[in-house]
Design an enzyme around this catalytic site. Sequence first.
Site, mmCIF file in Angstrom:
data_model
loop_
_atom_site.group_PDB
_atom_site.id
_atom_site.type_symbol
_atom_site.label_atom_id
_atom_site.label_comp_id
_atom_site.label_asym_id
_atom_site.label_seq_id
_atom_site.Cartn_x
_atom_site.Cartn_y
_atom_site.Cartn_z
ATOM 1 N N HIS A 83 3.942 -2.383 3.056
ATOM 2 C CA HIS A 83 3.949 -1.019 2.529
ATOM 3 C C HIS A 83 5.237 -0.745 1.764
ATOM 4 O O HIS A 83 6.316 -1.188 2.174
ATOM 5 C CB HIS A 83 3.801 0.007 3.654
ATOM 6 C CG HIS A 83 2.502 -0.090 4.399
ATOM 7 N ND1 HIS A 83 2.296 -1.007 5.411
ATOM 8 C CD2 HIS A 83 1.335 0.602 4.269
ATOM 9 C CE1 HIS A 83 1.060 -0.869 5.879
ATOM 10 N NE2 HIS A 83 0.448 0.094 5.206
ATOM 11 N N ASP A 135 0.819 -1.216 0.000
ATOM 12 C CA ASP A 135 0.000 0.000 0.000
ATOM 13 C C ASP A 135 0.854 1.267 0.000
ATOM 14 O O ASP A 135 2.014 1.258 0.419
ATOM 15 C CB ASP A 135 -0.896 0.038 1.246
ATOM 16 C CG ASP A 135 -2.116 -0.854 1.099
ATOM 17 O OD1 ASP A 135 -2.166 -1.607 0.100
ATOM 18 O OD2 ASP A 135 -2.996 -0.811 1.981
ATOM 19 N N ASP A 136 0.197 2.358 -0.434
ATOM 20 C CA ASP A 136 0.650 3.745 -0.252
ATOM 21 C C ASP A 136 1.712 4.204 -1.237
ATOM 22 O O ASP A 136 2.122 5.372 -1.196
ATOM 23 C CB ASP A 136 1.168 3.988 1.172
ATOM 24 C CG ASP A 136 0.109 3.772 2.228
ATOM 25 O OD1 ASP A 136 -1.075 3.715 1.854
ATOM 26 O OD2 ASP A 136 0.459 3.644 3.409
ATOM 27 N N HIS A 182 -5.760 3.051 -4.572
ATOM 28 C CA HIS A 182 -5.748 3.353 -3.130
ATOM 29 C C HIS A 182 -6.155 4.811 -2.922
ATOM 30 O O HIS A 182 -5.659 5.467 -2.011
ATOM 31 C CB HIS A 182 -4.351 3.076 -2.575
ATOM 32 C CG HIS A 182 -4.307 2.852 -1.082
ATOM 33 N ND1 HIS A 182 -5.207 2.033 -0.420
ATOM 34 C CD2 HIS A 182 -3.468 3.331 -0.122
ATOM 35 C CE1 HIS A 182 -4.916 2.021 0.873
ATOM 36 N NE2 HIS A 182 -3.875 2.803 1.076
#
Length: 795
Positions: free
Chosen positions: A256, A104-105, A155
């Site tokens: 992440h 993610d991110d 996202h």
Amino acid sequence: MTSTTPSRGRRRAPTKMERAAGKAAALQKPRVILALLLLLGLTSVMLLDGYLRSEIGNDARVRDGAAYDQVPQKILDGGPLLTFTGGTAKTRSVPKKTIVLTFDDGPTPTWTPQILKVLDDNDIEATFFMVGSMVSRYPGVVKDLVDQGNEVGIHTFTHVDLSYQGTGRLQRELKQTQLALAGAAGITTTLFRAPYSSEINAVDNYSWPVYKEIGNLGYTSVFVDTDSDDWKKPGVSKIVQWATPKNDKGAVVLMHDAGGDRSETVKALDTYIKKMKAKGYSFTTVSGAMAKLNGAPNGAGRTDATGSGQAVEAGVGQTGAGAGAGAGALGEQPGGAQSAPGSGSADSSSSNSSNKVDVEQSGQQKATGSTLYEGKALIYAVAVAEWVLPLLSWLLLVVGVSVMGRFGMMLILARRHYRQRNRKRGKGGKFSWGPTVTRPVTVIVPAYNEKECIANTLHSLARSTHPIEIIVVDDGSTDGTKEIAESLGLPNVRVIRQENAGKPAALNNGVRNASDDIVVMMDGDTVFEPDAVHQLVQPFADPGIGAVAGNAKVGNRNTVIGAWQHIEYVMGFNLDRRMYDLLRCMPTIPGAIGAFRRDAVLEVGGMSEDTLAEDTDITIAMHRAGWRVVYQEHARAWTEAPSSLEQLWSQRYRWSYGTMQALWKHRKSLTDKGPSGRFGRIGMPLVVIFQIITPVLAPLIDVFTVYSMIFVDFWASLLAWLAVLVVQLVCAAYAFRLDREKYRYLAMLPLQQLAYRQMMYLVLIHSSVTALTGGRLRWQKLKRTGEVGTPAGVS
């Protein structure tokens, strides 16, 4: 009452000057528009960059602990893959001993490539849920990621908690991210993961409607089975432990690739992959897991890496999972992509690894049409912003240092100048230019339609304490200026009439007809104090001095515009002249009050018509001829400043543009040698830095300040602005003290900084655009009122 009937004869052809004036006026509008477009472009770049960095539109609220009684229990107890087929919610779990690695991110240029290397070294793929703003900033990383066979999901664009947002914001977040993906890698996706989401049993009453809306748009929402909590930086062993599923279960694992230092994640990833493979686990993407759930072998229903080709039949397409509802059928996809009809089954000779990549990227589609082109435009716009903003930040630093440096130089050198010129005792005794100059001088008054002012001007000269000859050069006035000057009957006044040829020509005519070796030049709207001429000519006791600048004062200072200009004259012009005088590189002798040796003027060719700033032009020419130019603060004259914003713009536009012309004309002074090259070595760089570059770039300070007040930290920005204002106030107060002016006008300084200063910046930007585009201007006559007379208290 009578009226005059206009002649019906043939229309008079416009004169050469009228044609030139009309052409100049026609050219100005496009240049104003260009200057405004530059300002608009700067503002747009800042707003775009601020939006990408979540400074604009940022909503940092994160919902926690909300009720979940409105969420179906079967959803809360279900697997991490949530789809809506025909409006019906359905969850799926990852097959046993299968791991879907998700990150993610990201992306980031630091950590994402390192993670990709680990994945490539271990011959596995993962799914990356990307923040759109990061995608637009680092498109090359996304392209490499997709080319390597990994899968991408959305996202959101700004990493915002969608449970607080309305439908409009939700759709913008999805669309903007799709555009970013299309521009970066030529794809769109049907996979989605909400920021701040975790396991599916954390869905609450506020987020459930969001997931339903997203599902109905054709997206698959992906939750988490196992969270590595790598963002806590617990160490490699803990990350591996927390990411390991229990009891041989399959799992969507969260890690992440952005959000801080991810070195532990990179180290743990390789260890984790090897450990799980040793336990018999296989790795795949979200789409690969959905294909397994539907019994599709590797390569079944093959699509290529960008999602074009035949849709997956026994898997994502039929169930609506993975590629979302409608994926695999011909029709519109989330983000504007369109699936294409198949061209037949996959070639049975295709390698397993190639087919594996195809299946594991089946949640992606090839971006086409407007989505692709809009995406590329977004990437290009962000690239410009990413290049321009750092440059502007450096320029802002340069401007800040220049502004503060100028203030410091003015204060230090102005104080030294004042103490030197007003010395009454001490080392060297009382300051003196030399023997008192008492011989007669000639005062030249160029006048064009000055009927409102000429009488006050000549009466003030008649009261002079120094013997003078007055030459009024009437430059083709049509309002009776010549007749008014002659009717006054003042002694030693000669009126010379010439056809309209401009101020430089009028001054040259006066110099040719002057009887004395010193000539004083002034404007037709200026009023001299009785001892102004006497004070002005005293420096000529030094034979090395060729010209003297006087102290011009704003006479009509009792209006807002007049008060602003009064502050500017005292603080800017006169403090500057003290500084330049001490450095022996005075750039300009004001047209309102200046004195010259007649022979020196003739030596440099007189007042040039090459530029609109003939006073700056001749001052630089005097320097280059080896003459010294000084400032005489005690020689005071009162001038009528523009009384309207339109007139002020016109005057300052001409001044700034003329100054640029003069500097360009004398650019070779940079290579002049000896004393004559002092202006080129010192004065030219200072004028360019302080009077052109710094003011042109100074709006950056205001734009950044306003931006910071609105989007970043209002109070910190306000305090910074007030600190700069205090510095300016100190400089202005000191300048007023040196000139013995009343401090009450300084109350207008804050308003001057908010309005007047910005106008002067725009004028200079306008002038710069005109100079760069090769435009030319002519003299513009300002409307006078004649309200400036002999100052109160001066007899």
